[in-house]
Write a protein that holds these residues in place. Structure first.
Motif, PDB file in Angstrom:
ATOM      1  N   ASN B  94     -49.882  14.637 -23.167  1.00  0.00           N
ATOM      2  CA  ASN B  94     -51.287  15.033 -23.083  1.00  0.00           C
ATOM      3  C   ASN B  94     -51.599  16.246 -23.962  1.00  0.00           C
ATOM      4  O   ASN B  94     -52.649  16.317 -24.593  1.00  0.00           O
ATOM      5  N   TYR B  95     -50.660  17.197 -23.964  1.00  0.00           N
ATOM      6  CA  TYR B  95     -50.887  18.432 -24.746  1.00  0.00           C
ATOM      7  C   TYR B  95     -50.191  18.393 -26.110  1.00  0.00           C
ATOM      8  O   TYR B  95     -50.118  19.419 -26.789  1.00  0.00           O
ATOM      9  N   HIS B  96     -49.651  17.222 -26.460  1.00  0.00           N
ATOM     10  CA  HIS B  96     -48.966  17.059 -27.763  1.00  0.00           C
ATOM     11  C   HIS B  96     -47.929  18.147 -27.986  1.00  0.00           C
ATOM     12  O   HIS B  96     -47.902  18.810 -29.038  1.00  0.00           O
ATOM     13  N   LEU B  97     -47.093  18.346 -26.995  1.00  0.00           N
ATOM     14  CA  LEU B  97     -46.083  19.411 -27.104  1.00  0.00           C
ATOM     15  C   LEU B  97     -44.930  18.921 -27.977  1.00  0.00           C
ATOM     16  O   LEU B  97     -44.454  17.794 -27.811  1.00  0.00           O
ATOM     17  N   LYS B  98     -44.510  19.780 -28.871  1.00  0.00           N
ATOM     18  CA  LYS B  98     -43.413  19.390 -29.765  1.00  0.00           C
ATOM     19  C   LYS B  98     -42.177  20.219 -29.417  1.00  0.00           C
ATOM     20  O   LYS B  98     -41.872  21.213 -30.072  1.00  0.00           O
ATOM     21  N   TYR B  99     -41.506  19.797 -28.344  1.00  0.00           N
ATOM     22  CA  TYR B  99     -40.287  20.504 -27.941  1.00  0.00           C
ATOM     23  C   TYR B  99     -39.078  19.802 -28.549  1.00  0.00           C
ATOM     24  O   TYR B  99     -39.018  18.564 -28.551  1.00  0.00           O
ATOM     25  N   LEU B 137     -46.298  24.245  -9.969  1.00  0.00           N
ATOM     26  CA  LEU B 137     -46.155  25.426 -10.823  1.00  0.00           C
ATOM     27  C   LEU B 137     -45.149  25.153 -11.947  1.00  0.00           C
ATOM     28  O   LEU B 137     -45.370  25.560 -13.091  1.00  0.00           O
ATOM     29  N   ALA B 138     -44.075  24.438 -11.618  1.00  0.00           N
ATOM     30  CA  ALA B 138     -43.068  24.109 -12.645  1.00  0.00           C
ATOM     31  C   ALA B 138     -43.706  23.280 -13.756  1.00  0.00           C
ATOM     32  O   ALA B 138     -43.432  23.501 -14.938  1.00  0.00           O
ATOM     33  N   CYS B 139     -44.566  22.331 -13.378  1.00  0.00           N
ATOM     34  CA  CYS B 139     -45.243  21.490 -14.375  1.00  0.00           C
ATOM     35  C   CYS B 139     -46.076  22.347 -15.319  1.00  0.00           C
ATOM     36  O   CYS B 139     -46.120  22.117 -16.525  1.00  0.00           O
ATOM     37  N   VAL B 140     -46.746  23.353 -14.731  1.00  0.00           N
ATOM     38  CA  VAL B 140     -47.585  24.225 -15.562  1.00  0.00           C
ATOM     39  C   VAL B 140     -46.702  25.095 -16.465  1.00  0.00           C
ATOM     40  O   VAL B 140     -46.974  25.245 -17.662  1.00  0.00           O
ATOM     41  N   LEU B 141     -45.623  25.631 -15.896  1.00  0.00           N
ATOM     42  CA  LEU B 141     -44.738  26.484 -16.703  1.00  0.00           C
ATOM     43  C   LEU B 141     -44.100  25.684 -17.841  1.00  0.00           C
ATOM     44  O   LEU B 141     -43.791  26.235 -18.895  1.00  0.00           O
ATOM     45  N   PHE B 142     -43.933  24.398 -17.625  1.00  0.00           N
ATOM     46  CA  PHE B 142     -43.341  23.520 -18.641  1.00  0.00           C
ATOM     47  C   PHE B 142     -44.179  23.534 -19.925  1.00  0.00           C
ATOM     48  O   PHE B 142     -43.655  23.573 -21.024  1.00  0.00           O
ATOM     49  N   TYR B 143     -45.519  23.540 -19.769  1.00  0.00           N
ATOM     50  CA  TYR B 143     -46.326  23.565 -21.003  1.00  0.00           C
ATOM     51  C   TYR B 143     -46.715  24.975 -21.437  1.00  0.00           C
ATOM     52  O   TYR B 143     -47.437  25.162 -22.399  1.00  0.00           O
ATOM     53  N   ASN B 144     -46.185  25.954 -20.691  1.00  0.00           N
ATOM     54  CA  ASN B 144     -46.165  27.349 -21.145  1.00  0.00           C
ATOM     55  C   ASN B 144     -47.536  27.915 -21.529  1.00  0.00           C
ATOM     56  O   ASN B 144     -47.750  28.317 -22.684  1.00  0.00           O
TER      57      ASN B 144
END
Lengths: 262, 263
Positions: B94-99, B137-144
């Motif tokens: 959803n947030y196009h995170l490039k980890y 909260l973990a889900c939110v911290l995941f996308y920092n």
């Protein structure tokens, strides 16, 4: 003595064993708080008493075992208010009458009961308002009243008071006392355990401690080890006791001040 | 990330979802306690899910949608997937995170909230209230995100969990320069970590201040007074004993002992 008993209850949710032969007895007219760490099964107790979960073991009401043939007794004697979303669009007055739907009363009796709670809880001005327009606090207040109006012998609250004003909490407790409704209050807020006579501490799939609230709270070290704090005045009493300033647990601010500065 | 609300007007039938010409700045790198205002409304305004009637919101420096993290009181509402792992991966897409190493990021997010990787396969509806909040909260911290809004987060958590998360919020602020906005009606839990507070009532900003101004009686017209503050004020009134403005019970106990011994 009239009582509600959970006997040797075992239950597994998914892969998790939540209770392993849990037994608890709630005597009539003795309000009880239940505390426990996250995942210790507080809400599971509510769901069992609400008839939502299958379990091994038995529930007894005044010595009568509840089974499939007399499950209606559980609903009649025990009202459960779960801590889940309550966002109905109906009017308060309709919700109060809806609370009586399963009671099989004639209209006059229904009206009498509604009038009684409206007067006691001072709901006159909000009867025509929609539940969905209320704050979370007000919604939970109405949700409890909707359950109380049924006149069950026990009311089980799943950490509901934490969402409400203290004044409203006191009013509900006083109504229950007047109407002889026994409260089983599941709570994560330690200040509220002082509102009940007994305390049950859940831990590791079973009961870690049970007894009179004040006596249980004196087990300060055990409670802290299990992750609980103490209510402010109980903590103050115990700590000042170590300094030799107080020799008993005092749960009233003014009495505490008078005891310290004699 | 600094958030400036300027003459903001929002209309709603709910008292905590309306704003009446509000001017307020959530300073960067701080922990704000906010009462009388829905955290969800704040999130929706910042992510443009809700349009304001008038006024301006400035976010400094400019950010992305994933810079706003939100944890609600009823996390089930926020979840869209069946398991914890699926939910985290949903955010990634959803947030196009490039980890580079997604699994490591997921594990470290869970670790930060005190959970292990066994939770990844857990079905969300099988989690207890406190587990749900931790996973949320973990889900939110995941996308920092840069800003973390927590709405009545402490409700349903016990003391040990609340203390754990307070330490985590402090760490996020100090080590990672994050903004934490705590929306709640219970200030007692946060006396020792908040930097600033702001109290709204029916959309109007009634009182604001810093952690040095917690003994301001105006605050407690709108929210419940912490027991320690109530007690110290009562001691002053009833016995004329001038105890300091303590917010820590251990300090209070020492002060009481000193006062009684000196007499």
């Amino acid at each position: 003595m009239e009582s509600l008993v959970l006997k040797d209850i075992s239950i597994t949710l998914g892969q998790n064993l939540v209770f392993d032969k849990l037994s608890l007895e709630f005597n009539k007219k003795v309000n009880t708080s239940i505390i426990g760490p996250g995942g210790s099964g507080k809400t599971t107790i509510c769901k069992i008493l609400n008839g939502d979960l299958k379990y091994n073991g038995s529930i007894l009401i005044n010595g009568i075992e509840i089974g499939e043939s007399n499950n209606y007794l559980l609903e009649k004697y025990v009202g459960v208010v779960l801590n889940n979303s309550y966002n109905k669009n109906s009017l308060v007055i309709d919700e109060l009458f809806a609370g009586l739907d399963t009671c099989n009363l004639d209209y006059e009796e229904e009206e009498k009961r509604v009038k009684k709670v409206v007067k006691y809880f001072k709901l006159q001005d909000i009867l025509e308002k929609r539940i969905s327009s209320f704050t979370i606090q007000k919604k939970y207040y109405i949700k409890i009243i909707k359950e109380l109006i049924r006149g069950c012998a026990y009311i089980v609250l799943d950490d509901i008071f934490i969402n409400m004003d203290l004044k409203e909490v006191k009013r509900i407790i006083s109504y229950c006392k007047q109407e002889n409704i026994t409260i089983i209050n599941i709570t994560s807020e330690m200040e509220y355990v002082l509102e009940t006579d007994n305390l049950v501490v859940l831990y590791n799939k079973n009961v870690a401690m049970v007894g009179s609230t004040i006596e249980c709270l004196k087990e300060e070290k055990l409670l802290r080890r299990l992750g609980f704090n103490l209510p402010f005045l109980v903590d103050l009493s115990i700590q000042l006791g170590y300094y030799g300033l107080i020799n008993k647990v005092i749960i009233d601010d003014r009495k505490m001040i008078d005891a310290i500065w004699k | 990330m600094e958030i400036i609300l300027q003459d903001i007007v929002c209309n709603s039938t709910k008292a905590d979802k309306c704003l009446n010409k509000v001017n307020y700045t959530f300073k960067e790198n701080s922990i704000n306690f906010c009462s009388g205002l829905s955290g969800r409304l704040l999130r929706d305004l910042l992510t443009l899910k809700k349009q304001r009637e008038s006024g301006y919101i400035f976010v400094n420096p400019n950010g992305r949608l994933s810079d706003i993290g939100y944890v609600g009181n009823n996390p089930l509402k926020e979840f869209t997937c069946k398991t914890v792992a699926e939910q985290m991966l949903y955010f990634k897409d959803n947030y196009h995170l490039k980890y580079n190493n997604v699994q490591e990021k997921i594990k470290s997010a869970l670790l930060m909230v005190g959970l292990d990787e066994s939770y990844l396969s857990r079905v969300i509806t099988s989690l207890s209230t406190s587990e749900l909040k931790k996973v949320s909260l973990a889900c939110v911290l995941f996308y920092n995100p840069q800003v973390l809004i927590v709405d009545y987060f402490e409700k349903g958590l016990n003391y040990k969990d609340i203390e754990y998360f307070k330490k985590l919020f402090k760490k996020l602020k100090i080590k990672y320069n994050r903004n934490i906005i705590i929306c709640s009606d219970n200030i007692s839990n946060y006396l020792d970590i908040l930097d600033e507070y702001v109290i709204f009532n029916n959309g109007v900003l009634e009182v604001k201040g810093t952690n040095k101004e917690l003994y301001n009686n105006v605050i407690y017209k709108y929210i419940e007074e912490p027991h320690i503050i109530k007690f110290i004020n009562l001691v002053r009134k009833k016995k004329g004993v001038e105890l300091d403005n303590y917010i820590d019970i251990k300090e209070l106990i020492k002060a009481i002992y000193r006062d009684v011994e000196n007499k």
